[in-house]
Design an enzyme around this catalytic site. Structure first.
Site, PDB file in Angstrom:
ATOM      1  N   LYS A  72       0.803  -1.234   0.000  1.00  0.00           N
ATOM      2  CA  LYS A  72       0.000   0.000   0.000  1.00  0.00           C
ATOM      3  C   LYS A  72       0.832   1.280   0.000  1.00  0.00           C
ATOM      4  O   LYS A  72       0.462   2.249  -0.641  1.00  0.00           O
ATOM      5  CB  LYS A  72      -0.971   0.001   1.190  1.00  0.00           C
ATOM      6  CG  LYS A  72      -2.076  -1.041   1.065  1.00  0.00           C
ATOM      7  CD  LYS A  72      -3.027  -0.928   2.235  1.00  0.00           C
ATOM      8  CE  LYS A  72      -4.147  -1.926   2.169  1.00  0.00           C
ATOM      9  NZ  LYS A  72      -5.127  -1.732   3.245  1.00  0.00           N
ATOM     10  N   ASN A  93      -4.858   1.777  -1.747  1.00  0.00           N
ATOM     11  CA  ASN A  93      -5.392   0.410  -1.809  1.00  0.00           C
ATOM     12  C   ASN A  93      -6.101   0.128  -3.129  1.00  0.00           C
ATOM     13  O   ASN A  93      -6.544  -0.992  -3.369  1.00  0.00           O
ATOM     14  CB  ASN A  93      -6.305   0.094  -0.615  1.00  0.00           C
ATOM     15  CG  ASN A  93      -7.669   0.747  -0.720  1.00  0.00           C
ATOM     16  OD1 ASN A  93      -7.889   1.647  -1.533  1.00  0.00           O
ATOM     17  ND2 ASN A  93      -8.606   0.305   0.090  1.00  0.00           N
ATOM     18  N   ASP A 109     -10.615   3.003   1.900  1.00  0.00           N
ATOM     19  CA  ASP A 109     -10.949   2.609   3.281  1.00  0.00           C
ATOM     20  C   ASP A 109     -11.715   3.718   4.004  1.00  0.00           C
ATOM     21  O   ASP A 109     -12.647   3.449   4.762  1.00  0.00           O
ATOM     22  CB  ASP A 109      -9.682   2.292   4.079  1.00  0.00           C
ATOM     23  CG  ASP A 109      -9.152   0.900   3.782  1.00  0.00           C
ATOM     24  OD1 ASP A 109      -9.918   0.069   3.265  1.00  0.00           O
ATOM     25  OD2 ASP A 109      -7.972   0.643   4.063  1.00  0.00           O
ATOM     26  N   ALA A 135      -3.236   3.818  16.151  1.00  0.00           N
ATOM     27  CA  ALA A 135      -2.569   4.874  15.380  1.00  0.00           C
ATOM     28  C   ALA A 135      -1.782   4.270  14.224  1.00  0.00           C
ATOM     29  O   ALA A 135      -0.790   4.829  13.780  1.00  0.00           O
ATOM     30  CB  ALA A 135      -1.652   5.682  16.301  1.00  0.00           C
ATOM     31  N   GLY A 136      -2.247   3.122  13.720  1.00  0.00           N
ATOM     32  CA  GLY A 136      -1.581   2.470  12.582  1.00  0.00           C
ATOM     33  C   GLY A 136      -2.217   2.898  11.267  1.00  0.00           C
ATOM     34  O   GLY A 136      -2.872   3.948  11.174  1.00  0.00           O
TER      35      GLY A 136
END
Ligand code: NAP
Length: 286
Positions: A72, A93, A109, A135-136
């Site tokens: 990504k 994505n 997303d 926080a990813g």
């Protein structure tokens, strides 16, 4: 699916590994339902082959590609233009191969997250305070979506608090929304979450029986909506705890369906058959 012939359009998904992907089941069901002469194919592309794979897709008339781990971020330098969401999230994505040869990169997303909320009647985040745990990569899409939807304040809470602070600062600087970061400890979270209309989990905690988040019951005011973007299992310990407190809850299946539906709409210009895609996805997860 109609028989593959000289006019069949190819779309697909790249990843490394790729054998676990549920996307072909979901997209090929939609393609059949729309009566398109298309096929959606999984491609195992390793990181070192990514640039040549993308060039090959463009050269051979592939219409669109979804990307999963680990591609990504690496797609960013390979596209000609990007959506604002993909730019903020720092990840692509969905690729669209346009007729003039240019490659457009998007991140569906964020819109998928919002569409799934609307579908079940969660109130719009506009003007509301929201808390996002994690926080990813998924959190970046979710906070971007909430900021663009007009949330008045976003609290980012993360096990590694420094990452939460960093993401909150970036949100304030780049999207102009009031944002702050904190850890996942009960006292800090309770204080930061006071008055929130929505609590979102974007951490991977809750996917397995041993890793559930340990959160105080008082966090869950009955008026608060609780959205866990994990889709397997369908009810995480977090959602169970929230439902027991009387909160309206939502899991991540709808987000997964809608991010795919938005990609299909970008490629085909047609309204995606969301229910067909959802049924196919549920069947593939069973
Ligand atoms: P990621 O970039 O690896 O981030 C993982 C996040 O989870 C980090 O904030 C990490 O905190 C936190 N975390 C991991 N284990 C934890 C634990 N035991 N306790 C507390 N926090 C923990 O992953 P991602 O790509 O953001 O994905 C996160 C989740 O979202 C996954 O479950 C994925 O399946 C789901 N997801 C769903 C959809 C959908 O369409 N429904 C789409 C994308 C992702 P630290 O920073 O402290 O390590």
């Amino acid at each position: 699916m109609s028989a593959i012939n000289g006019n069949t359009t190819v779309v697909g998904v790249i990843g490394d590994p790729i054998s676990h992907t549920r996307s072909p089941a979901m997209h090929n069901a939609a393609i059949r339902s729309l009566g398109l002469n298309w096929v959606y194919v999984p491609f195992h592309v390793t990181p070192e082959n990514l640039p040549s794979a993308v060039a090959g897709f463009r050269a051979s008339g592939v219409r669109g590609i979804n990307a999963t781990i680990p591609h990504k971020e690496a797609l960013i330098p390979l596209v000609d233009k990007m959506s604002p969401e993909a730019e903020f999230v720092g990840a692509i994505n969905t690729l669209v191969f346009e007729e003039d040869g240019r490659i457009y990169g998007d991140n569906t997303d964020a819109r998928g997250f919002l569409r799934a909320m609307e579908e079940v009647g969660f109130p719009s985040p506009k003007g509301s305070k929201v808390v996002v745990m994690g926080a990813g990569g998924a959190s970046r899409a979710v906070v971007a979506a909430l900021a663009r939807a007009g949330a008045s304040e976003i609290v980012v809470a993360n096990r590694t608090a420094s990452k939460a602070h960093r993401l909150a600062d970036e949100l304030s600087d780049r999207m102009g929304v009031t944002a702050c970061g904190c850890g996942l400890d009960s006292a800090g979270l309770l204080k930061a979450a006071e008055g929130s209309a929505l609590l979102v989990n974007t951490t991977s905690a809750g996917m397995h029986t041993h890793d559930a988040l340990s959160l105080p019951d008082e966090l869950f005011a009955p008026t608060m909506r609780v959205y866990d973007i994990i889709y397997a299992p369908p009810e995480t310990p977090l959602l169970r705890q929230a439902a027991n407190r009387g909160c309206q809850t939502l899991n991540g299946l709808g987000m997964l369906v809608h991010q795919g539906a938005i990609a299909l709409e970008l490629w085909s210009g047609k309204t995606a058959p969301v229910e067909v895609m959802r049924d196919a996805l549920i069947e593939s997860l069973a």
